[in-house]
Scaffold this motif. Structure first.
Motif, short mmCIF file in Angstrom:
data_model
loop_
_atom_site.label_atom_id
_atom_site.label_comp_id
_atom_site.label_asym_id
_atom_site.label_seq_id
_atom_site.Cartn_x
_atom_site.Cartn_y
_atom_site.Cartn_z
N UNK A 61 0.83 -1.20 0.00
CA UNK A 61 0.00 0.00 0.00
C UNK A 61 0.87 1.26 0.00
N UNK A 62 2.08 1.15 -0.48
CA UNK A 62 2.95 2.32 -0.54
C UNK A 62 2.43 3.31 -1.56
N UNK A 63 2.09 4.50 -1.10
CA UNK A 63 1.56 5.54 -1.98
C UNK A 63 2.72 6.24 -2.67
N UNK A 64 2.75 6.27 -4.01
CA UNK A 64 3.84 6.96 -4.73
C UNK A 64 3.57 8.45 -4.83
N UNK A 65 4.57 9.18 -5.31
CA UNK A 65 4.37 10.60 -5.59
C UNK A 65 3.34 10.76 -6.70
N UNK A 66 2.49 11.77 -6.57
CA UNK A 66 1.54 12.08 -7.63
C UNK A 66 0.11 11.65 -7.34
N UNK A 67 -0.10 10.75 -6.39
CA UNK A 67 -1.47 10.33 -6.07
C UNK A 67 -2.21 11.42 -5.29
N UNK B 196 4.74 11.37 4.32
CA UNK B 196 3.79 11.68 5.39
C UNK B 196 2.51 10.88 5.25
N UNK B 197 2.04 10.72 4.00
CA UNK B 197 0.84 9.92 3.76
C UNK B 197 1.09 8.47 4.17
N UNK B 198 2.22 7.92 3.77
CA UNK B 198 2.51 6.52 4.07
C UNK B 198 2.70 6.27 5.56
N UNK C 67 -2.47 -4.40 -3.81
CA UNK C 67 -3.85 -3.91 -3.83
C UNK C 67 -3.99 -2.48 -4.31
N UNK C 68 -3.17 -1.57 -3.76
CA UNK C 68 -3.26 -0.17 -4.15
C UNK C 68 -2.84 0.02 -5.60
N UNK C 69 -1.77 -0.63 -6.02
CA UNK C 69 -1.32 -0.50 -7.42
C UNK C 69 -2.40 -0.97 -8.39
#
Length: 351
Positions: free
Chosen positions: A1-7, A107-109, A275-277
């Motif tokens: 569930x690692x959120x990348x830059x840009x989301x 920060x989101x992660x 899952x997130x990807x």
């Protein structure tokens, strides 16, 4: 569930960074109360173990995989404050060295994967222990349920963050349905890994499991039809040398297991997107994803640059990751423990 830059847009990312920084500050203070000479080295090992197991994506549905988040495991083994720090150390190492999870999204992660999972799981865990029989089996069962529910809780948290600051125009209802649905399945894998690990540690060193402390019940005797407290049993003679040996053996075993998982077993992990990807690709959330700031790192994408053999490259990257994480984590937790020791007088009162 690692959120990348840009989301997530910049203002929302900045707010979550402030939230994460506040949570880390509180956790640094709280961890000093949780850590002692036995649990400080264990905390570094827990961080390394989470890093290793996160490399083991397991299939959960057609074309989708999942991996451990680790908040529940860390909170139950070493305490909720220390648990937040364990997962945060892992996320920091992954973002900087392995280009996994955006740096502007750190920060989101941390808020989602470290804070939310730890707080939710530990609250559920303590609530379950309050009503279950006071036994080691109850700790394992409570660990399973707490870990299971912590993953969809993180999915809900991401959905809320996306609703506030998502960079693409996707119906939030679709995002919520897709995220929660797949992460309930991932939660089952999280629960199994957490329960097995907690149960294994309890079997050999229950005194090292933060969530298992205080489980011993007072012995009762029935006298004239009434239950009364039994006389306190004499304390067993201390065996410091044996305890140290057992603790050292556990640490070495845990580190060896982490190295094997990251260096060898990870090669057989599912190659499907997590899952997130998968949700991001299917619903267009990833349209504005940019290049990672650490894309040129020698360890980017969990491979060693210029090593052509995929098995060797991934294995070396995993071993390096475990080593760096255990060193970084242990340094943080030993520093916290040392500072706490300096703040307390020999008599046990604060200076």
């Amino acid at each position: 569930m690692h959120v990348p830059d840009g989301f997530i847009d910049a203002p929302t990312s900045a707010v979550t960074a402030v939230v994460a920084a506040g949570a880390l500050a509180v956790s640094l203070r709280g961890a000093r109360r949780e850590l002692d000479e036995k649990t400080a080295p264990l905390a570094g090992l827990v961080a390394a173990f989470i890093f290793a197991v996160q490399m083991l994506n397991f299939p959960v549905a057609a074309g989708t995989s999942g991996h451990l988040l680790g908040g529940a495991l860390a909170a139950i083994l070493v305490g909720p404050f220390t648990g937040v720090l364990c997962v945060s150390v892992v996320l920091l190492m992954q973002g900087i060295l392995f280009a996994d999870g955006g740096l502007t999204a750190l920060g989101v992660n941390i808020t989602d994967m470290a804070v939310v999972t730890t707080v939710v799981s530990y609250a559920l865990f303590r609530g379950l222990l309050a009503v279950l029989p006071r036994s080691r089996r109850s700790v394992t069962a409570a660990s399973f349920v707490a870990a299971l529910l912590s993953v969809p809780a993180a999915a809900v948290a991401f959905t809320l963050i996306y609703a506030i600051g998502g960079t693409t125009d996707v119906a939030i209802g679709k995002v919520a349905t897709a995220m929660i649905g797949v992460h309930v399945l991932i939660g089952i894998g999280e629960a199994v890994i957490t329960a097995l690990t907690v149960g294994a540690v309890i079997a050999v060193r229950p005194d090292l499991v933060h969530g298992a402390r205080g489980l011993r019940q007072e012995l009762k005797l029935r006298v004239n039809g009434e239950l009364v407290d039994a006389p306190a049993a004499p304390a067993p003679a201390p065996a410091p040398a044996a305890a140290r040996t057992s603790h050292r053996t556990l640490w070495i075993t845990g580190l060896a297991a982490s190295l094997v998982l990251a260096g060898f077993v990870s090669f057989y992990a599912s190659a499907n997107p997590d899952g997130l990807e998968k949700v991001a690709h299917d619903h267009g959330i990833d349209k504005k994803t940019g290049d990672h700031a650490s894309a040129d790192s020698p360890l980017a994408d969990y491979g060693v640059k210029d090593v052509s053999d995929a098995r060797l490259s991934g294995g070396l990257a995993g071993v390096i990751g475990v080593g760096v994480t255990v060193v970084a984590g242990s340094a943080v937790f030993w520093a916290l423990r040392r500072r706490r020791t300096q703040e307390v007088s020999p008599a046990g009162t604060d200076l």
